[in-house]
Design a protein around this motif. Structure first.
Motif, PDB file in Angstrom:
ATOM      1  N   ALA A 160       0.899  -1.310  -0.229  1.00 40.74           N
ATOM      2  CA  ALA A 160       0.034   0.011  -0.032  1.00 40.74           C
ATOM      3  C   ALA A 160       0.886   1.303   0.071  1.00 40.74           C
ATOM      4  O   ALA A 160       1.994   1.263   0.476  1.00 40.74           O
ATOM      5  CB  ALA A 160      -0.891  -0.061   1.204  1.00 40.74           C
ATOM      6  N   TYR A 161       0.337   2.224  -0.557  1.00 38.16           N
ATOM      7  CA  TYR A 161       1.135   3.615  -0.466  1.00 38.16           C
ATOM      8  C   TYR A 161       0.262   4.713  -0.794  1.00 38.16           C
ATOM      9  O   TYR A 161      -0.769   4.475  -1.459  1.00 38.16           O
ATOM     10  CB  TYR A 161       2.121   3.303  -1.646  1.00 38.16           C
ATOM     11  CG  TYR A 161       1.816   3.316  -3.150  1.00 38.16           C
ATOM     12  CD1 TYR A 161       1.684   4.512  -4.151  1.00 38.16           C
ATOM     13  CD2 TYR A 161       1.238   2.101  -3.541  1.00 38.16           C
ATOM     14  CE1 TYR A 161       1.528   4.317  -5.332  1.00 38.16           C
ATOM     15  CE2 TYR A 161       1.127   2.037  -5.108  1.00 38.16           C
ATOM     16  CZ  TYR A 161       0.942   3.015  -5.742  1.00 38.16           C
ATOM     17  OH  TYR A 161       0.737   2.860  -6.980  1.00 38.16           O
ATOM     18  N   ASP A 162       0.416   5.864  -0.392  1.00 37.99           N
ATOM     19  CA  ASP A 162      -0.153   6.943  -0.139  1.00 37.99           C
ATOM     20  C   ASP A 162       0.688   8.215  -0.339  1.00 37.99           C
ATOM     21  O   ASP A 162       1.726   8.579   0.099  1.00 37.99           O
ATOM     22  CB  ASP A 162      -0.778   7.210   1.406  1.00 37.99           C
ATOM     23  CG  ASP A 162      -1.780   8.509   1.412  1.00 37.99           C
ATOM     24  OD1 ASP A 162      -1.599   9.414   0.466  1.00 37.99           O
ATOM     25  OD2 ASP A 162      -2.798   8.578   2.349  1.00 37.99           O
ATOM     26  N   LEU A 167       7.821   9.148   2.682  1.00 39.62           N
ATOM     27  CA  LEU A 167       8.807   8.706   3.722  1.00 39.62           C
ATOM     28  C   LEU A 167      10.143   9.633   3.772  1.00 39.62           C
ATOM     29  O   LEU A 167      10.577  10.121   2.825  1.00 39.62           O
ATOM     30  CB  LEU A 167       9.237   7.195   3.400  1.00 39.62           C
ATOM     31  CG  LEU A 167       8.195   6.228   3.667  1.00 39.62           C
ATOM     32  CD1 LEU A 167       8.957   4.646   3.049  1.00 39.62           C
ATOM     33  CD2 LEU A 167       7.426   6.081   4.793  1.00 39.62           C
ATOM     34  N   ALA A 168      10.410   9.588   5.169  1.00 40.24           N
ATOM     35  CA  ALA A 168      11.530  10.786   5.533  1.00 40.24           C
ATOM     36  C   ALA A 168      12.998  10.187   5.523  1.00 40.24           C
ATOM     37  O   ALA A 168      13.764  10.716   5.776  1.00 40.24           O
ATOM     38  CB  ALA A 168      11.166  11.667   6.623  1.00 40.24           C
ATOM     39  N   GLY A 169      12.874   8.902   5.491  1.00 46.13           N
ATOM     40  CA  GLY A 169      14.265   8.153   5.909  1.00 46.13           C
ATOM     41  C   GLY A 169      15.157   7.607   4.685  1.00 46.13           C
ATOM     42  O   GLY A 169      15.949   6.653   4.995  1.00 46.13           O
ATOM     43  N   GLU A 179       5.913   3.455  -5.027  1.00 46.36           N
ATOM     44  CA  GLU A 179       5.320   2.101  -4.156  1.00 46.36           C
ATOM     45  C   GLU A 179       6.504   2.047  -2.928  1.00 46.36           C
ATOM     46  O   GLU A 179       6.097   1.512  -2.094  1.00 46.36           O
ATOM     47  CB  GLU A 179       5.278   0.929  -4.944  1.00 46.36           C
ATOM     48  CG  GLU A 179       4.268   0.804  -5.876  1.00 46.36           C
ATOM     49  CD  GLU A 179       4.030  -0.308  -6.717  1.00 46.36           C
ATOM     50  OE1 GLU A 179       4.891  -1.441  -6.552  1.00 46.36           O
ATOM     51  OE2 GLU A 179       3.412  -0.605  -7.568  1.00 46.36           O
ATOM     52  N   THR A 180       7.788   2.625  -3.144  1.00 50.34           N
ATOM     53  CA  THR A 180       8.510   2.570  -2.133  1.00 50.34           C
ATOM     54  C   THR A 180       8.749   4.025  -1.491  1.00 50.34           C
ATOM     55  O   THR A 180       8.407   4.092  -0.212  1.00 50.34           O
ATOM     56  CB  THR A 180      10.178   2.477  -2.673  1.00 50.34           C
ATOM     57  OG1 THR A 180       9.984   0.950  -3.336  1.00 50.34           O
ATOM     58  CG2 THR A 180      11.035   2.596  -1.682  1.00 50.34           C
ATOM     59  N   LEU A 181       8.772   5.203  -2.198  1.00 47.54           N
ATOM     60  CA  LEU A 181       8.692   6.400  -1.487  1.00 47.54           C
ATOM     61  C   LEU A 181       7.573   6.765  -0.749  1.00 47.54           C
ATOM     62  O   LEU A 181       7.823   7.649   0.361  1.00 47.54           O
ATOM     63  CB  LEU A 181       8.866   7.464  -2.665  1.00 47.54           C
ATOM     64  CG  LEU A 181       9.389   8.909  -2.064  1.00 47.54           C
ATOM     65  CD1 LEU A 181      10.684   8.929  -1.361  1.00 47.54           C
ATOM     66  CD2 LEU A 181       9.263   9.619  -3.445  1.00 47.54           C
TER      67      LEU A 181
END
Length: 343
Positions: A160-162, A167-169, A179-181
């Motif tokens: 799942a992704y929004d 993501l900050a890391g 899908e990763t970011l």
């Protein structure tokens, strides 16, 4: 390389992810694919009923999943109590939420990945599905509709992704696709009582700070996190052209107190290793550390050494690295086989 039973299963799954030519229909964020009317970012149906292992984010499984995985798994068996006879059950797979088919990928054979747009920003996908229902991009599939089955004894992925929640890391976000970011934990989006039931079953130690797991484990200016061989195109890092040229210094998905070194190839045989308890933690290694020697230890036996790895951060974003496979030495020097990796 010897592997734990769970890692062996993940190696098999990674091979399936990487195998064969891919047939694609649609693509991420392709307009005019719109979410269904009234779509809600909530999973109300279990995609596959199983008494097997459920995993958090962050599995490792080279040669495909060199980096922590951006999806979770529904397995048909329990890793810690494997059956004496291999599981061959074919299980129905259902849509966990109502969504519009955004794209479909067929890596080969009968294996499908289907992604759904649920709201303007929330997407989810199912992977390793054998389709039993004809689907095409733009179709609206409702929660509880059967879309296919598992392979005999096979696992399925749920991701799942929004796009409103980057993501900050990640030290270099441009390396990663949506899908990763924008990855989120699918477990957090299940309605009760499924959410509590899943969290109670997740294969993660009780001492972990959370149940969901993480994939963005880079520490800027330090060794911890993901690295890519110099020259790998930005748009290839998450595909088969980039996997062999990737290495990650991360924590274990099951027990995040443990260090894992994940190697995709190029510098050494693909696999996952750990380091001695008294070795420098990757989060503490920086350019001032100079050359650091890691004795690569098998994850299931921290007393057996498989080789020697040398690393040196030449600056905040570049890493010199070399592996001497089979070496029992505790230190060494770089030679002409050393390679440069970057963020």
């Amino acid at each position: 390389m010897r592997t734990r039973p769970d890692l062996a299963l993940l190696l098999t799954l990674a091979s399936a992810c990487a195998g064969g030519p891919t047939t694609a229909t649609g693509g991420p964020h392709q307009d005019p694919i719109q979410p269904p009317p009234g779509g809600v970012a909530l999973f109300t149906v279990e995609p596959m009923a199983t008494g097997g292992t459920l995993t958090p984010l962050g599995n490792l499984g080279p040669p495909g999943h060199v980096l922590p995985t951006n999806h979770v798994y529904f397995y048909g068996i329990q890793f810690d109590h494997p059956p004496q006879v291999p599981d061959q059950t074919v299980r129905p797979v259902y849509a966990p939420a109502t969504g519009t088919v955004a794209y479909m990928l067929q890596p080969g054979g009968t294996d499908w990945k289907i992604a759904f747009r649920v709201t303007n920003t929330f997407y989810y996908y199912l992977d390793h599905v054998v389709l039993t229902t004809p689907l095409k991009v733009g179709d609206i599939v409702h929660a509880g509709d059967q879309v296919g089955t598992s392979h005999p004894g096979g696992a399925i992925d749920l991701g799942a992704y929004d796009t409103s929640k980057p993501l900050a890391g990640f030290a270099n976000p441009s390396r990663y696709g949506p899908e990763t970011l924008y990855c989120v934990s699918p477990w957090a989006y299940f309605a009760e009582p499924l959410k509590s039931l899943h969290y109670a079953r997740l294969r993660r130690v009780a001492a972990a700070p959370d149940k969901d797991g993480h994939i963005d484990l880079d520490v800027v200016g330090h060794l911890a996190g993901n690295w890519f061989e110099q020259g790998v195109p930005m748009d290839s890092t998450e595909g088969p052209n980039g996997w062999p040229r990737t290495v990650a210094f991360v924590t274990d998905y099951y027990d995040p107190s443990l260090i894992r070194i994940s190697i995709g190839g190029t510098i050494a045989t693909p696999g996952i290793w750990t380091i001695a308890a008294d070795a420098p933690r990757p989060a503490d290694v920086n350019p001032a550390s100079g050359v650091v020697a890691y004795r690569l230890l098998y994850t299931e036996s921290t007393t057996v050494q498989s080789g020697l790895m040398l690393v040196q951060m030449t600056d905040a974003t570049h890493l010199k690295i070399e592996v001497f496979e089979g070496s029992q030495a505790g230190s060494g020097s770089f030679d002409s086989n050393a390679r440069v990796y970057s963020r």
